[in-house]
Write an enzyme that holds these catalytic residues in place. Structure first.
Site, PDB file in Angstrom:
ATOM      1  N   HIS A   1       1.018  -1.296  -0.168  1.00  0.00           N
ATOM      2  CA  HIS A   1       0.009   0.032   0.097  1.00  0.00           C
ATOM      3  C   HIS A   1       0.868   1.318  -0.060  1.00  0.00           C
ATOM      4  O   HIS A   1       2.154   1.074   0.022  1.00  0.00           O
ATOM      5  CB  HIS A   1      -0.988   0.098   1.185  1.00  0.00           C
ATOM      6  CG  HIS A   1      -0.338   0.055   2.459  1.00  0.00           C
ATOM      7  ND1 HIS A   1       0.413  -1.051   3.063  1.00  0.00           N
ATOM      8  CD2 HIS A   1      -0.301   1.042   3.449  1.00  0.00           C
ATOM      9  CE1 HIS A   1       0.664  -0.606   4.225  1.00  0.00           C
ATOM     10  NE2 HIS A   1       0.250   0.500   4.568  1.00  0.00           N
TER      11      HIS A   1
ATOM     12  N   ASP B   1       5.687   4.413   5.366  1.00  0.00           N
ATOM     13  CA  ASP B   1       6.483   3.831   6.130  1.00  0.00           C
ATOM     14  C   ASP B   1       6.748   2.320   5.330  1.00  0.00           C
ATOM     15  O   ASP B   1       7.531   1.311   5.716  1.00  0.00           O
ATOM     16  CB  ASP B   1       5.935   3.417   7.571  1.00  0.00           C
ATOM     17  CG  ASP B   1       4.569   2.887   7.550  1.00  0.00           C
ATOM     18  OD1 ASP B   1       3.708   3.492   6.943  1.00  0.00           O
ATOM     19  OD2 ASP B   1       4.419   2.030   8.364  1.00  0.00           O
ATOM     20  N   HIS B   2       6.118   2.199   4.051  1.00  0.00           N
ATOM     21  CA  HIS B   2       6.180   1.234   3.256  1.00  0.00           C
ATOM     22  C   HIS B   2       6.930   1.113   2.002  1.00  0.00           C
ATOM     23  O   HIS B   2       7.123   0.317   1.380  1.00  0.00           O
ATOM     24  CB  HIS B   2       4.728   0.368   3.296  1.00  0.00           C
ATOM     25  CG  HIS B   2       4.286  -0.158   4.290  1.00  0.00           C
ATOM     26  ND1 HIS B   2       4.030  -1.535   4.793  1.00  0.00           N
ATOM     27  CD2 HIS B   2       3.716   0.483   5.517  1.00  0.00           C
ATOM     28  CE1 HIS B   2       3.738  -1.706   5.910  1.00  0.00           C
ATOM     29  NE2 HIS B   2       3.514  -0.707   6.452  1.00  0.00           N
TER      30      HIS B   2
ATOM     31  N   HIS C   1      -7.566  -1.647   5.367  1.00  0.00           N
ATOM     32  CA  HIS C   1      -6.393  -0.843   5.912  1.00  0.00           C
ATOM     33  C   HIS C   1      -6.564   0.710   5.201  1.00  0.00           C
ATOM     34  O   HIS C   1      -7.033   1.587   5.830  1.00  0.00           O
ATOM     35  CB  HIS C   1      -4.844  -1.207   5.725  1.00  0.00           C
ATOM     36  CG  HIS C   1      -3.860  -0.350   6.332  1.00  0.00           C
ATOM     37  ND1 HIS C   1      -3.910  -0.272   7.687  1.00  0.00           N
ATOM     38  CD2 HIS C   1      -3.031   0.383   5.803  1.00  0.00           C
ATOM     39  CE1 HIS C   1      -2.783   0.721   7.899  1.00  0.00           C
ATOM     40  NE2 HIS C   1      -2.228   0.871   6.823  1.00  0.00           N
TER      41      HIS C   1
END
Ligand SMILES: [Zn+2]
Ligand SMILES: [Zn+2]
Length: 257
Positions: free
Chosen positions: A62, A66-67, A146
């Site tokens: 996604h 932070d990804h 999410h």
């Protein structure tokens, strides 16, 4: 032959001295797939002695930073970080919107993000798609609660299957989809007192694992407050199988046909 899954970053955007933001590596020759690439992952790749120059694919679950915060850094490193410069192609996989995210990063940083001088392709994956990746890896996704684009990923080879939830809230559909996998890598963000629909508590991880019945459960994506509770005990009240509380550098390896 083996399939190895390494947790490079088991933390979150709540910056931790011990945990990088999200990132994982699936290696099953000749595939070298980086899954998520949050801040600190380039550092972890170097620290763990991973041959980062020859990663073949990147998959994003996604679009939270932070990804993927280190993805431009990694592409820049592939372009300028060693000589002779990279010529091998890279494929970036992600949910619908990944190509647009890369285009917006290119608008901010420069055209090298999407045209780095070696072939870089973007492949968007939907829930009905099955990708056949190098090394006989069957790669699929499943939507998770999410953000609108968020997905979990499944990597399967020779009868062995690894599922990574990405960031998710509780989902019986996810549990059913993951059912019987050899390794379930599951986010475990917050203690129950701070629980929100977009993330899992240890209790909810236990419930998900009880439904999914994996061979092994590895928990990750810990915000600092969740580490103040007895995660293992809370999960164990609901799920009797083996559990690992993953640290950066932890890996799982299985033989495949
Ligand atoms: Zn996250
Ligand atoms: Zn997220």
């Amino acid at each position: 032959m083996t399939m190895r899954f390494t947790a490079l970053g088991t933390g979150t955007v709540s910056l931790s001295p011990n945990r990088s933001c999200a990132g994982y590596l699936l290696e099953s020759a000749p595939l070298r797939l980086l899954i998520d690439c949050g801040s600190g992952i380039t550092r972890r790749l170097a620290e763990l002695g991973v041959a980062w120059q020859t990663i073949t694919h990147v998959a994003l679950t996604h679009f939270h930073i932070d990804h993927h915060g280190d993805l431009p850094t990694l592409i820049f490193a592939w372009k300028y970080g060693f000589l002779p410069s990279r010529t091998e192609p890279v494929e970036i996989i992600g949910p619908v919107g990944t190509a647009d995210l890369l285009a917006r990063l290119a608008a901010a940083y420069g055209t090298w993000v999407t045209a780095p001088g070696f072939p870089l392709t973007v492949r968007e994956i939907g829930p009905d798609d099955t990708l056949e990746l190098p090394g006989g890896i069957t790669f699929r996704c499943h939507p998770v609660p999410h953000t609108p684009e968020s997905v979990a990923y499944s990597m399967e080879r020779g009868g062995r299957r690894i599922v990574y939830t990405g960031d998710t809230g509780p989902s019986a559909a996810l549990a059913a989809w993951a059912h019987g996998c050899d390794l379930l890598v599951c986010e475990c963000s917050l203690p129950s007192g701070m629980g929100i629909p977009a993330h899992l508590t240890p209790e909810q991880c236990g419930e998900l694992a009880a439904m999914a019945a994996p061979g092994h459960l590895a928990l990750t994506h810990f915000y600092p407050p969740v580490e103040q509770v007895d995660i293992r005990a809370l999960v164990g009240e609901r799920y009797a199988g083996p559990v690992t509380l993953a640290m950066d550098g932890w890996y799982f390896e299985t033989e495949v046909e």
